[in-house]
Write a protein that holds these residues in place. Structure first.
Motif, PDB file in Angstrom:
ATOM      1  N   GLY A 147      48.376  47.370-131.368  1.00 51.95           N
ATOM      2  CA  GLY A 147      48.498  46.742-130.060  1.00 51.95           C
ATOM      3  C   GLY A 147      49.660  45.761-130.017  1.00 51.95           C
ATOM      4  O   GLY A 147      50.442  45.759-129.065  1.00 51.95           O
ATOM      5  N   LEU A 148      49.757  44.919-131.083  1.00 54.73           N
ATOM      6  CA  LEU A 148      50.867  43.958-131.117  1.00 54.73           C
ATOM      7  C   LEU A 148      52.215  44.683-131.217  1.00 54.73           C
ATOM      8  O   LEU A 148      53.186  44.307-130.562  1.00 54.73           O
ATOM      9  N   THR A 149      52.241  45.749-132.072  1.00 54.37           N
ATOM     10  CA  THR A 149      53.482  46.515-132.199  1.00 54.37           C
ATOM     11  C   THR A 149      53.867  47.168-130.875  1.00 54.37           C
ATOM     12  O   THR A 149      55.023  47.152-130.459  1.00 54.37           O
ATOM     13  N   LEU A 150      52.829  47.749-130.223  1.00 55.90           N
ATOM     14  CA  LEU A 150      53.087  48.383-128.930  1.00 55.90           C
ATOM     15  C   LEU A 150      53.550  47.365-127.899  1.00 55.90           C
ATOM     16  O   LEU A 150      54.437  47.640-127.078  1.00 55.90           O
ATOM     17  N   GLU A 151      52.946  46.143-127.979  1.00 51.88           N
ATOM     18  CA  GLU A 151      53.342  45.105-127.030  1.00 51.88           C
ATOM     19  C   GLU A 151      54.811  44.705-127.252  1.00 51.88           C
ATOM     20  O   GLU A 151      55.595  44.587-126.295  1.00 51.88           O
ATOM     21  N   ASN A 152      55.181  44.502-128.548  1.00 54.68           N
ATOM     22  CA  ASN A 152      56.577  44.158-128.839  1.00 54.68           C
ATOM     23  C   ASN A 152      57.533  45.281-128.432  1.00 54.68           C
ATOM     24  O   ASN A 152      58.594  45.056-127.854  1.00 54.68           O
ATOM     25  N   SER A 153      57.105  46.539-128.773  1.00 53.10           N
ATOM     26  CA  SER A 153      57.960  47.675-128.442  1.00 53.10           C
ATOM     27  C   SER A 153      58.129  47.824-126.937  1.00 53.10           C
ATOM     28  O   SER A 153      59.202  48.161-126.443  1.00 53.10           O
ATOM     29  N   SER A 154      57.021  47.576-126.182  1.00 53.11           N
ATOM     30  CA  SER A 154      57.121  47.708-124.729  1.00 53.11           C
ATOM     31  C   SER A 154      58.046  46.644-124.160  1.00 53.11           C
ATOM     32  O   SER A 154      58.757  46.892-123.182  1.00 53.11           O
ATOM     33  N   ASN A 155      58.043  45.422-124.777  1.00 53.68           N
ATOM     34  CA  ASN A 155      58.973  44.384-124.313  1.00 53.68           C
ATOM     35  C   ASN A 155      60.428  44.821-124.534  1.00 53.68           C
ATOM     36  O   ASN A 155      61.286  44.646-123.661  1.00 53.68           O
ATOM     37  N   ILE A 156      60.668  45.379-125.755  1.00 52.99           N
ATOM     38  CA  ILE A 156      62.027  45.875-126.041  1.00 52.99           C
ATOM     39  C   ILE A 156      62.400  47.010-125.086  1.00 52.99           C
ATOM     40  O   ILE A 156      63.519  47.082-124.575  1.00 52.99           O
ATOM     41  N   LEU A 157      61.379  47.896-124.833  1.00 53.45           N
ATOM     42  CA  LEU A 157      61.622  49.000-123.917  1.00 53.45           C
ATOM     43  C   LEU A 157      61.972  48.485-122.526  1.00 53.45           C
ATOM     44  O   LEU A 157      62.878  48.995-121.852  1.00 53.45           O
ATOM     45  N   LEU A 158      61.244  47.451-122.076  1.00 53.24           N
ATOM     46  CA  LEU A 158      61.542  46.881-120.753  1.00 53.24           C
ATOM     47  C   LEU A 158      62.967  46.325-120.711  1.00 53.24           C
ATOM     48  O   LEU A 158      63.694  46.527-119.729  1.00 53.24           O
ATOM     49  N   GLU A 159      63.350  45.589-121.779  1.00 52.63           N
ATOM     50  CA  GLU A 159      64.711  45.035-121.813  1.00 52.63           C
ATOM     51  C   GLU A 159      65.757  46.150-121.770  1.00 52.63           C
ATOM     52  O   GLU A 159      66.735  46.081-121.020  1.00 52.63           O
ATOM     53  N   ASN A 160      65.518  47.215-122.587  1.00 51.06           N
ATOM     54  CA  ASN A 160      66.495  48.300-122.629  1.00 51.06           C
ATOM     55  C   ASN A 160      66.557  49.058-121.306  1.00 51.06           C
ATOM     56  O   ASN A 160      67.620  49.489-120.868  1.00 51.06           O
ATOM     57  N   VAL A 161      65.384  49.247-120.671  1.00 54.76           N
ATOM     58  CA  VAL A 161      65.374  49.943-119.380  1.00 54.76           C
ATOM     59  C   VAL A 161      66.118  49.116-118.341  1.00 54.76           C
ATOM     60  O   VAL A 161      66.836  49.651-117.479  1.00 54.76           O
TER      61      VAL A 161
END
Length: 753
Positions: free
Chosen positions: A497-511
């Protein structure tokens, strides 16, 4: 065999003998298998190393073939096809293939000059219906005639590559010689109109390598041999060289066919050599580019000499050890075991007679030693004394034990034994039974308490496992493993969950960055489209100006006298330029030949370095650099030659114009007309440029549309990333609601992006 010492000695001897025989036999099998495995791996590595030598040679030959192809292209350029004009070759009407307006069909002069310069053969193919036809070649058959007037055919491995507008490189055997061939499609207006073909003969290089390989030995009689997988011929072998598979005995035929089929592996087989059948071990690997199977072979018995020596030593050592152990054990058993056992046997017979009420009194065991037999006799005497007193007490305790165990059988663990007896063994049994009941009751209670905690999502408590064995230990361990498994699952859930949360934040920044980049790209494309529109307008204006130049050129006049003087001066200058250009051409030919010879020398050096193995790696690097220098020199010579040819053409045009000007005003007027024709050609070219600019404008507009679609996709991706972020937060919240070990120290995994 009534004696104990004889029985023990016999069975001990038999056991030791069996163990030693089994050990010696097993050790020999294991050692033999390890030796065979090691030898197989070693042979496989040697075959692979030799294959690597062929691969190095193959790559060097490929580079040489590509180099000679570039030389051919420098001799034959600007190739065009004229399908309206035909020339007959061997009864086939072929379209005209021209290079700089020179007809190439049945014209072998350029090809022969190329072969004379480089040593490589060349062939020109022209497109003929759905195939390609040989119209010029420097390749000769075995009877001396040229290999011309035949089709490439679709069965050729190069046909598919050529039709896909790709280059094909591969080896082939032509008229008894080995060649590295390069087929390059001639493309005009995005259509294949013919093929440039070069074939570089590498028989001399292969013979050099083969002579090195013939000297390779494995052990005393091992050797290397090579099998042609296409023709089924042994191309390298100390006794069977140039033999076909069909000419060998059936067993060897089967072996070689299996090698061709399997391509890689090892084989153990029987081979008749000098009238003697020997056992052989061979490792083989395939080098598909040259259609060969590389095989390393050696006598199997020579490779297993170490195993035979070890087997002899192990057998004699085992026999010596067996007799030594048997002698020592017999003496020890006789002195320390047999005599005390006879005394104990006699006194126990007296004691059992007492127990069976055959005697009124009992004798004690008469052994007074400090070893195990002495302690055994003391214990026996103590128990004999207590037996009579404890028989009745034992009976009462046994009766109560039966009653309590009956309650245990129905699940009541609260019952205990309360009778006191003087028999220590039975008292110990009583205490063990009571302790067993206490332990069972306490351990089951511990399990129930832990399971109660688990039902409230608290996984911190564990069932104690100290001094617990077998089924209770399995029960406690199972419950603890259940808690640990749930804890690991929760840890993984929270980590994910924490990894997914961090990854989703990075994904949001990249998007977001992708959205921004897409918008900027769209804006840039709009500006580019506007700029291209402006260029299109400029090209149209240029075309109109050229039309005006056509009209103005009608008014051009010059003085005949001034034109004649200038023409004389121009003619003199052009002749001097032509003289200097001829000298430059000769110098360029010398440089081109030096570059080619340098390339051939570097190739030979690379082959020698490859055969030298590890010691030649440094020299192989130097050879590669020399080859690169030769390639750059050839390329530079080619570019200078093109510039000189252009200068020669310009000088000749100047001389011709000057000569024409001398002829007078009429010829000057004719030149003006020619100039008008050239301006007309420029006008046509300007129109073609206008058409190209308009096509670019359409492409940019399509690219702008695609960029807008990318921006929409980035927006949709942004929405998905937000949903993913919400899911990650829900997973972390669910994990945090549970109580388990290490909850607060969990961190997200690092993800390399």
């Amino acid at each position: 065999m009534n004696s104990v010492i004889k029985k023990v000695s016999f069975f001990q001897s038999l056991s030791v003998a069996i163990i030693l025989i089994f050990a010696v036999f097993s050790i020999n099998i294991v050692v033999k298998n390890f030796i065979i495995l090691d030898v197989k791996e070693n042979f496989e590595h040697r075959a692979t190393d030799i294959k690597a030598t062929f691969e190095v040679l193959n790559e060097s030959i490929k580079e040489s073939a590509i180099t000679v192809l570039s030389v051919l292209k420098s001799h034959i350029g600007n190739i065009e096809i004229d399908n309206n004009r035909k020339i007959e070759i061997n009864g086939v009407q072929t379209s005209f293939l021209k290079s700089n307006e020179v007809i190439l069909n049945n014209n072998n002069e350029l090809i022969d000059e190329f072969t004379k310069t480089t040593g490589a053969v060349a062939t020109l193919f022209v497109k003929q219906d759905n195939d390609f036809y040989r119209v010029a070649t420097s390749l000769h058959k075995e009877d001396g005639t040229r290999a011309i007037g035949t089709f490439l055919t679709k069965d050729s491995p190069a046909f598919e590559k050529i039709t896909n507008k790709e280059k094909y490189i591969g080896t082939v055997k032509l008229f008894g010689k080995n060649y590295m061939t390069v087929y390059e499609p001639i493309i005009k207006n995005n259509e294949v109109i013919g093929i440039l073909f070069v074939a570089y003969n590498f028989d001399r290089l292969y013979d050099i390598l083969q002579s090195k390989l013939e000297k390779i030995k494995f052990g005393d009689s091992g050797y290397l041999f090579i099998l042609d997988s296409n023709e089924g011929i042994l191309t390298l072998h100390p006794t069977l060289k140039d033999k076909k598979i069909e000419e060998l005995d059936s067993n060897l035929q089967t072996l070689l066919k299996n090698m061709i089929k399997q391509k890689n592996g090892t084989e153990i087989y029987d081979f008749m050599q000098n009238g003697v059948e020997t056992r052989k071990l061979s490792a083989f690997t395939a080098f598909d580019e040259w259609n060969m199977i590389i095989v390393t072979s050696a006598n199997f018995d020579e490779l297993l000499e170490l195993n035979d020596t070890l087997r002899v030593y192990s057998i004699f050592g085992g026999i010596l050890l067996l007799f030594t152990l048997l002698g020592i054990s017999y003496l020890i058993i006789k002195k320390t075991v047999n005599e005390p056992l006879l005394i104990i046997n006699e006194d126990l017979n007296e004691f059992f007679a007492y127990l069976n009420r055959e005697k009124e009194e009992v004798n004690f065991v008469n052994i007074d030693t400090k070893d195990e037999f002495g302690r055994m006799a003391k214990i026996l005497n103590q128990n004999i004394e207590k037996t009579r007193i404890g028989i009745e007490e034992d009976r009462r305790l046994i009766q109560e034990t039966i009653s309590v165990l009956s309650e245990f059988e129905h699940g009541d663990l609260c019952q205990r034994l309360n009778i006191e007896v003087s028999n220590p063994a039975l008292m110990q049994l009583k205490n063990v039974l009571n302790n067993m009941a206490n332990n069972l009751e306490n351990n089951i209670e511990d399990v129930l308490v832990v399971l109660e905690q688990y039902t409230h999502y608290n996984y911190l408590k564990k069932v104690p496992t100290k001094e617990v064995k077998e089924h209770l230990l399995r029960l406690a361990t199972g419950v603890n493993e259940l808690g640990a498994s749930i804890t690991r699952m929760l840890v993984r859930n929270k980590t994910n969950g924490l990894t997914l949360e961090n990854s989703s934040n990075i994904l949001l920044e990249n998007v977001n960055k992708l959205n921004s980049s897409s918008n900027l790209a769209a804006a840039s494309l709009e500006e580019t489209a506007a700029a291209i529109e402006e260029i299109t307008s400029t090209v149209r204006s240029t075309s109109e100006n050229i039309t005006k130049m056509t009209m103005l050129s009608n008014n051009v006049t010059k003085s005949v006298k001034e034109g004649e003087e200038l023409a004389n001066q121009t003619t003199t200058a052009m002749e001097e330029i032509n003289s200097q250009v001829l000298n430059i051409n000769e110098a360029i030919s010398v440089i081109d030949n030096i570059a080619f010879q340098t390339n051939i020398l570097s190739l030979n050096a690379a082959v020698e370095a490859a055969t030298a193995g590890e010691a030649g790696k440094g020299f192989a690097v130097v050879a590669q650099e020399v080859r690169n220098l030769a390639s750059r020199s050839a390329e530079a010579a080619k570019e200078i030659k093109e510039l000189v040819e252009k200068a020669t053409s310009k000088a000749n045009q100047g001389k011709q114009i000057a000569t024409t000007m001398i002829e007078g005003y009429k010829e000057l007027n004719e030149n003006v007309n020619q100039t008008m024709n050239l301006i007309g050609d420029i006008q046509n070219s300007s129109k073609e440029q206008l058409l190209g600019i308009e096509q670019i404008n359409d492409v940019v507009n399509n690219l702008d549309k695609q960029t807008q679609e990318n921006a929409n996709v980035a927006s949709q991706t942004n929405d998905i990333a937000k949903v993913t972020d919400e899911i990650a937060k829900l997973v972390v919240q669910d994990a945090d609601s549970k109580i388990f070990e290490g909850k607060d120290s969990i961190k997200a995994r690092n993800i390399d992006l």
